[in-house]
Design a protein around this motif. Sequence first.
Motif, PDB file in Angstrom:
ATOM      1  N   ILE A  79       0.838  -1.197   0.000  1.00  0.00           N
ATOM      2  CA  ILE A  79       0.000   0.000   0.000  1.00  0.00           C
ATOM      3  C   ILE A  79       0.875   1.249   0.000  1.00  0.00           C
ATOM      4  O   ILE A  79       0.615   2.210  -0.740  1.00  0.00           O
ATOM      5  N   ALA A 103      -9.016  -7.896   0.804  1.00  0.00           N
ATOM      6  CA  ALA A 103      -9.734  -6.778   0.186  1.00  0.00           C
ATOM      7  C   ALA A 103      -8.793  -5.626  -0.124  1.00  0.00           C
ATOM      8  O   ALA A 103      -8.968  -4.916  -1.126  1.00  0.00           O
ATOM      9  N   ASP A 104      -7.779  -5.415   0.713  1.00  0.00           N
ATOM     10  CA  ASP A 104      -6.813  -4.348   0.451  1.00  0.00           C
ATOM     11  C   ASP A 104      -5.952  -4.678  -0.758  1.00  0.00           C
ATOM     12  O   ASP A 104      -5.535  -3.777  -1.496  1.00  0.00           O
ATOM     13  N   VAL A 106      -7.007  -6.195  -3.389  1.00  0.00           N
ATOM     14  CA  VAL A 106      -7.860  -5.840  -4.524  1.00  0.00           C
ATOM     15  C   VAL A 106      -7.928  -4.326  -4.669  1.00  0.00           C
ATOM     16  O   VAL A 106      -7.772  -3.785  -5.776  1.00  0.00           O
ATOM     17  N   ARG A 107      -8.145  -3.634  -3.566  1.00  0.00           N
ATOM     18  CA  ARG A 107      -8.325  -2.180  -3.606  1.00  0.00           C
ATOM     19  C   ARG A 107      -7.092  -1.473  -4.159  1.00  0.00           C
ATOM     20  O   ARG A 107      -7.200  -0.522  -4.939  1.00  0.00           O
ATOM     21  N   TYR A 108      -5.909  -1.934  -3.776  1.00  0.00           N
ATOM     22  CA  TYR A 108      -4.684  -1.247  -4.179  1.00  0.00           C
ATOM     23  C   TYR A 108      -3.972  -1.931  -5.347  1.00  0.00           C
ATOM     24  O   TYR A 108      -2.867  -1.526  -5.710  1.00  0.00           O
ATOM     25  N   GLU A 126     -12.284 -14.062  -1.410  1.00  0.00           N
ATOM     26  CA  GLU A 126     -12.334 -12.666  -1.845  1.00  0.00           C
ATOM     27  C   GLU A 126     -12.900 -12.574  -3.251  1.00  0.00           C
ATOM     28  O   GLU A 126     -13.602 -11.622  -3.603  1.00  0.00           O
ATOM     29  N   THR A 130     -15.932  -9.936  -5.338  1.00  0.00           N
ATOM     30  CA  THR A 130     -15.518  -8.925  -6.305  1.00  0.00           C
ATOM     31  C   THR A 130     -15.661  -9.465  -7.717  1.00  0.00           C
ATOM     32  O   THR A 130     -15.539 -10.677  -7.944  1.00  0.00           O
TER      33      THR A 130
END
Length: 257
Positions: A79, A103-104, A106-108, A126, A130
């Motif tokens: 991150i 989830a992080d 995926v988000r980043y 996960e 998504t």
Amino acid sequence: MMSACPDPLWPSYRAGARLTVDLDAIASNYRYLQTLASGASCAAVVKADAYGLGIERVAPVLENAGATDFFVAHVDEGIRLRSVVSEKARITVLHGPRPGASADCVRYGLRPVLNSLEQIALWRDEGSRTDALPEAALQVDSGMSRFGLSDADLETLQADKGLVDGLKVGLVMSHLACADTPDHPANQAQKDRLLQMSARLPPAPLSLSASSGIFLGTDYHLDVVRPGAALYGIAPNRTGPNPLSPGFFRTFRDDVF
């Protein structure tokens, strides 16, 4: 007469030495390693705050030198790295996702290395939440006995194809235990094991060599090499002169008052 003392609250006052980082040398080392492993893609390992030298300063220099793939150890490092490199840079997390961290990834836009059946299950879970699960890497234990899927794990995956079906596998990797000893028989044995184990997994590029492994020759480069310590000038082995430029050096304080 005593000279005036610096403000004792300054970190530089309390330090016993100064560390100087040579960013040009780090970029030069990357380009040298890239040339040495020209048949493979050359990533850059910047885990542990770029080995303590400052990821915010080091990573952009490596990207400007040509690096497009970066490896870190943990999700939080990924991150942090994401904020200092371009959107096109690929960031791989060596220790994979911990519970709650998928989830992080995926988000980043982080690619996790899945080292166990438990991590594969976390990543698949996960995927159920998504529509665009990023690709993952799979690590196998070819002999170092530190991280990676075992033979028993591969048997489980082969028996239950649903565990890997649907996963986007972008890399299959392992890590050499004795690469700093070029004539050690474990090197060849681990390369053979990686090839055997990867044949039981979805087709993907292969990676085995970190810094020292690059100097074992082209047979060990495969598709992706992952230099870490060598980027910063650490000698890859003790068999001859170090071909790398020192990326940092210390100077000790000699002032008295």
